[in-house]
Design a protein around this motif. Structure first.
Motif, mmCIF file in Angstrom:
data_model
loop_
_atom_site.group_PDB
_atom_site.id
_atom_site.type_symbol
_atom_site.label_atom_id
_atom_site.label_comp_id
_atom_site.label_asym_id
_atom_site.label_seq_id
_atom_site.Cartn_x
_atom_site.Cartn_y
_atom_site.Cartn_z
ATOM 1 N N ARG A 394 21.117 -14.199 80.566
ATOM 2 C CA ARG A 394 19.842 -13.618 80.477
ATOM 3 C C ARG A 394 19.598 -13.811 78.829
ATOM 4 O O ARG A 394 18.509 -14.346 78.559
ATOM 5 N N GLN A 395 20.779 -13.518 78.207
ATOM 6 C CA GLN A 395 20.472 -13.504 76.874
ATOM 7 C C GLN A 395 20.033 -14.900 76.094
ATOM 8 O O GLN A 395 18.956 -14.874 75.498
ATOM 9 N N VAL A 396 20.583 -16.148 76.661
ATOM 10 C CA VAL A 396 20.475 -17.232 76.299
ATOM 11 C C VAL A 396 18.905 -17.668 76.464
ATOM 12 O O VAL A 396 18.360 -18.448 75.933
ATOM 13 N N ASN A 397 18.393 -17.068 77.642
ATOM 14 C CA ASN A 397 16.955 -17.270 78.008
ATOM 15 C C ASN A 397 16.020 -16.493 77.769
ATOM 16 O O ASN A 397 14.773 -16.970 77.964
ATOM 17 N N LEU A 398 16.198 -15.340 76.984
ATOM 18 C CA LEU A 398 15.065 -14.386 76.702
ATOM 19 C C LEU A 398 14.319 -14.821 75.468
ATOM 20 O O LEU A 398 14.834 -15.554 74.655
ATOM 21 N N LEU A 399 13.006 -14.844 75.562
ATOM 22 C CA LEU A 399 12.194 -15.190 74.598
ATOM 23 C C LEU A 399 12.448 -14.504 73.147
ATOM 24 O O LEU A 399 12.858 -13.244 73.286
#
Lengths: 761, 291
Positions: A394-399
């Protein structure tokens, strides 16, 4: 000297509550009129059929029964209910306000009985006998996807009310180059919003003035007034919608329903006030349903867990007709499935098909709850396949805030509502970290998947965005009364969300006055020439900014009037704390100038959505033998741009989370093969009780004000429900990882969780 | 969901009440707390022409714990059972079960006589009455009679009461010293109708179980004893193996009902789970009491 007010941002208790807690609320059923008749709606007990005749003779013979209205009492064409967001395809699917030749769902109005009491009206309704030749009921997706038009033969080519696409980038290329593609089928069950107070209307027709007043407004009185005026062939100014206290809306209540027209028609025909209060059983069949969605979706990722693309198709059963906002969940599910994540390539298709069920509409977080469930399940499945921590993926994809404004997928066909839209502000990982910190992920992770005292523990995390501030405008007018009190009129509606408190805070802070001076009037068309209402998490942003601007206009007027009275230049007058002070120290109060017309008006225009972002984490324990899932802890952190009232905000977020648990664990509207609705009581439709979910914690951030409005606020009434399905399902999957179950179909009722572990042979 | 029209009578004696019922010839209904009858009428599943209210008739309330038996008046409400210290000592199974009945407000209204007469298969009181071999005293226009609880219940929402008969009291045999008991219920939310529930009672004959009784409700169309589960307990030591065997026997023996919320296979499994857990709890309770 006065200090600036700081109601905004405070823990201000709701000014409404004293009234409600003392039983002094005034709901539609509390409103009575001399000589009023009571209406009972006769509804089709057949899901699909030809309406041959209606025999009302016996009912009409009952003492105390005044009339039985049917389609025959409507002159000319039967009016159809207008769409909030029209598009060319849905036209033929509009709902006629009463069935004339064909019934298309269990519960569709076929007649209206008018009697001296609600009891008599119900007695008589039992004697009204519609003769209906049954047609095969279309209940399932497979039946609806058949080639020929089954519900609207002659006017439609098939049973698809609309097909929306959400697109961005080049999904095909993204999938071709992916290190991993995960995909599966998911579904969410048909539900309804279930406001605790059922709907109700009281219509009055003034024949001399040719004026119609409809009491019982909620949500969007001005739109409904416009719809009613058109159907009644009256000028808009000859119709008023009046709001009283409202016991919850959640998207379903307050839309234009067939009963709006029928009750008004009855008042017009009989010349007497007519009241209708929906009972709970008919509520289940009559009010909009929502959430019946199936999806077959895939996510493409690189080896580090970065999302490359999202594609697939969804099918939504929207019931027998397209209601005013029936397409909102469909288009939202496609447009917002990417949520708070950076998804560069998207190709989603959402098909709305009609079937012989109650027409669908919105329910808090429409389409977003469904879409969030789908993508959050995919993310956990992908993390498992890539051997990644579920936080990392999730972290790598959060804006990030540096990417704002971040465009979401484009919706086609355009329905005039944000076909293109962008996330506005926020460093999405901040709410994520704050949530996990408060949740104590590291500590709880030690329990994940373990069997302790007979129950498997599981945790999960789920991230979301919430679109708010539906455009295009909201209006407000503020005037100073003779007693120095400040009257605030706003186009927003109160549906239980604490509107009076929030608007009073904003008005008081802007004017520099104590809240006690402020009186809020809202939700009725009698107060303002035009207005919008409360939906799409818009009231605080749209109504709040309108109130602020109206207050600023009033202050400008105050300064001008004071300068004139004092015989000085405007620049020489300082306005603080509701007082104008001249250069020589002369002081004027607002009340001193009230007689000179001290007022301000504003129309706040904004068509850009606000996007609250947030993260939820949940810890569950699953009893493998009973299938019962207990929520041991639930933490949600949202970033709302600007907190106007921490108490009402947390009330919204907590309430939405609990409503989400109802969605995940039990609420369901099942139908049989003949299209009969099988639920008619709260004994079968299992909403959470106040004591069921004691462990919900919420925290809110306000580091990234929305650039879309001067207050910097973002809509925050729906976000709490959006991540619940994904979070809980992933926690159950994690708890039961030893069994490899895939909880991809909601609800997760005890029997269904048990069935995951004990699949039938 | 408005009540249909009906006449209402509030007699002061049983004779008057039974005469009114006899006169109405099956078209009247007795009302006590209204826990189930009023919703039925609101849904128009029942439309009696006359309601005969028992609230003014003397002698229908009261909890008497005597040497030989426990007598509960038909108008005893759930709240009375939960508040009775004497019952908690003499028949602890009953308040344990009644704690699962509905919600606070309803427990202040609902009566045990009404519950028996309504015979909802998901009701706790009829199940405990059947398990314990209670006797039900009824009065009709023709006089008194006593019906064993299991003969009173004829089917789902069905009893062997005549149209003019009124339940006046329920009598439970006193329990011997040291009788152990078990109760567990599974509902979707606390206070909802049971998806399944089990009740059990047994004595210890030295190291072995004796006089075991096991009953099931909610999962079957009537509250009923489950003899194969009782056989699996009698003569055995109260341990996990025995309880597991009894649970398996109960699961196998019943004919589960199905509804929106639970299928037959789930209910069958649930009965076993509940019984095994409740029996284990019955031993844990003994151990705690001994400490």
């Amino acid at each position: 000297m006065n200090t600036p007010n700081t109601y905004i941002g405070g823990h201000v208790e709701r000014v409404e509550d004293a009234r409600f807690l003392r039983g002094a609320g005034r709901y539609i059923d509390d409103v009575t009129r001399e000589g009023m008749l009571h209406a009972c709606v006769v509804r089709s007990a057949v899901a699909h059929g030809r309406l041959v005749s209606i025999d009302a003779e016996e009912a009409l013979a009952m003492p105390g029964v005044h009339a039985v209205l049917t389609a025959a009492d409507v002159t000319g064409e039967i009016p159809t209910i207008p769409f909030r967001r029209p598009n060319p395809k849905i036209g033929p699917y509009a709902q006629p306000v009463i069935a004339r030749e064909r019934v298309r769902y269990f519960g569709e109005p076929v007649a209206l009985v008018l009697a001296d009491s609600p009891e008599l009206a119900e007695d008589a309704a039992e004697l009204v006998l519609p003769e209906i030749e049954p047609l095969p009921a279309v209940v399932t997706r497979d039946a609806a996807l058949a080639a020929e038009p089954l519900l609207f033969p002659g006017t439609t080519e098939d049973n698809l009310a609309a097909v929306f696409t959400a697109g961005k980038g080049d999904a095909e290329a993204a999938f071709a180059g992916a290190a991993l593609v995960v995909g599966d089928s998911f579904s969410t069950q048909r539900q309804t919003a279930l406001p605790l107070e059922t709907r109700g209307l009281l219509a009055e027709w003034d024949a001399d003035a040719q004026h119609l007043t409809v009491h019982g407004a909620a949500k969007l009185p001005f739109f409904n007034r416009r719809a009613m005026a058109k159907m009644m062939d009256l000028p808009e100014t000859s119709v008023d919608y009046v709001e009283h206290d409202v016991g919850g809306g959640f998207g379903a209540r307050g839309e234009f329903y067939p009963e709006d027209f029928l009750v008004a028609l009855a008042a017009r025909i009989t010349g007497r006030p007519v009241k209708w209060v929906e009972d709970r059983r008919e509520h289940f069949a009559a009010i909009a349903h929502s959430r019946e969605a199936e999806a077959q979706v895939e996510l493409a990722l690189d080896a580090s867990g970065r999302i490359l693309g999202l594609r697939g198709e969804m099918f939504m059963n929207v019931g027998a007709y397209v209601r005013p906002n029936g397409m909102t969940p469909v288009r939202n599910c496609a447009q917002f499935m990417s949520g708070p994540y950076r998804v560069p390539n998207i190709a989603l298709q959402a098909t709305a098909y009609v079937a012989n069920k109650t027409p669908a509409g919105t329910f808090r977080g429409p389409g977003r709850y469904e879409g969030s469930f789908f993508i959050e399940r995919l993310l956990d499945m992908a993390a498992a396949r890539l051997g990644l921590d579920r936080r990392t993926i999730r972290q790598v994809n959060l804006l990030t805030n540096a990417e704002m404004p971040y465009p979401l997928a484009q919706i086609r066909p355009s329905d005039g509502s944000r076909a293109e839209t962008s996330c506005d502000s926020g460093e999405y990982s901040e709410a994520f970290h704050r949530c996990l910190q408060a949740f104590d992920w590291e500590e709880k992770e030690k329990l994940d998947g373990r069997l302790i005292d007979g129950r498997y523990h599981g945790i999960a995390v789920s991230c979301f965005i919430e679109g708010g501030a539906s455009g295009p405008a909201e209006t407000a007018r503020i005037q100073v009364a003779g007693d120095g009190g400040v009257e605030v009129y706003v186009g927003s509606s109160a549906i239980g969300q604490g509107l009076e408190t929030v608007m009073a805070q904003i008005a008081a802070d802007t004017l520099g006055l104590p809240m006690e001076c402020i009186r809020i009037y809202h939700g009725s068309t009698t107060y303002l020439a035009e207005g919008w209402g409360s939906y799409g998490s818009r009231a605080t942003v749209m109504g709040g900014n309108a109130v602020r601007e109206a207050a600023l206009a009033l202050l400008a007027r105050f300064r001008a009037l004071a300068a004139r009275r004092l015989g000085v230049g405007e620049a020489e007058v300082s306005v603080v704390g509701g007082q104008a002070v001249g250069p020589d120290g002369a002081v004027l109060d607002l009340a001193d100038l009230a007689a000179e017309g001290l007022a301000g008006e504003a129309k706040f225009l904004n068509s850009d959505a606000t996007y609250t972002n947030g993260t939820a984490a949940v810890h569950v324990a699953v009893d493998p033998e009973t299938g019962r899932v207990e929520v041991l802890d639930y933490v949600v952190c949202d970033e709302v741009g600007r907190i106007v009232n921490a108490l009402t905000l947390h009330g919204q977020v907590t309430g939405a989370a609990v409503q989400g648990f109802g969605s995940v664990f039990g609420e369901e509207l099942p139908y049989d093969d003949d299209g009969a609705l099988l639920v008619g009581t709260l004994a079968d439709y299992l909403v959470p009780l106040a004591t069921d979910y004691p462990r919900v914690r919420c925290l809110s951030l306000e580091s990234y004000p929305s650039p879309t409005n001067p207050l910097g606020a973002k809509g925050a009434g729906e976000g709490g429900i959006i991540p619940v399905g994904g979070a809980v399902a992933n926690a159950v999957a994690s708890a039961l990882r030893a069994f490899g179950v895939a909880p991809n179909h909601l609800p997760l009722s005890p029997a269904r969780v048990w069935a995951l572990l004990n699949p039938p042979d | 969901m408005k009540l249909p029209a009906f006449d209402y009578a509030c007699p002061e004696t049983l004779d008057e009440a039974t005469a009114l019922l006899a006169e109405a010839g099956g078209d009247a209904k007795v009302i006590a707390g209204g826990q189930s009858l009023l919703p039925f009428m609101a849904f128009r599943l029942a439309a009696p022409s006359l309601l005969v209210d028992l609230r003014k008739i003397a002698g229908l309330d009261g909890i008497e714990v005597a040497d030989g038996e426990i007598r509960l008046g038909a108008m005893v409400r759930w709240r009375d059972i939960l508040d009775s210290a004497a019952l908690a000592r003499a028949l602890p199974l009953l308040p344990a079960a009644i704690g699962h009945v509905a919600h606070y407000q309803i427990r202040n209204r609902g009566t045990l006589g009404g519950s028996l007469a309504h015979a909802d298969p998901a009701s706790e009181f009829p199940c405990i009455a059947v398990l314990c071999g209670a006797s039900v005293d009824v009065v009709g226009a023709g006089g008194h009679r006593t019906i064993p609880a299991d003969e009173l219940i004829a089917g789902p929402m069905e009893t062997t009461l005549e149209d003019d008969e009124i339940i006046v009291a329920v009598r439970f045999p006193r329990w011997p010293e040291g009788r152990r008991w078990a109760f567990d219920e599974f509902a979707l939310r606390h206070g909802d109708l049971a998806i399944a529930a089990v009740a059990a009672a047994y004595d210890m004959d030295g190291p072995h179980i004796a006089h075991a009784r096991v009953a099931v409700m909610g999962a079957t169309d009537t509250p009923q004893r489950v003899p194969p589960a009782e056989d699996a307990l009698n003569g055995r030591a109260p341990d996990d193996d025995t309880f597991g065997a009894a649970a398996a026997a109960a699961s196998a023996a019943i004919e589960p009902t199905e509804d929106l919320h639970a299928g037959a296979a789930y209910r069958r499994a649930l009965v076993g789970t509940l019984l095994r857990r409740a029996l284990a709890e019955s031993c844990a309770r003994e151990r705690e009491a001994a400490e």
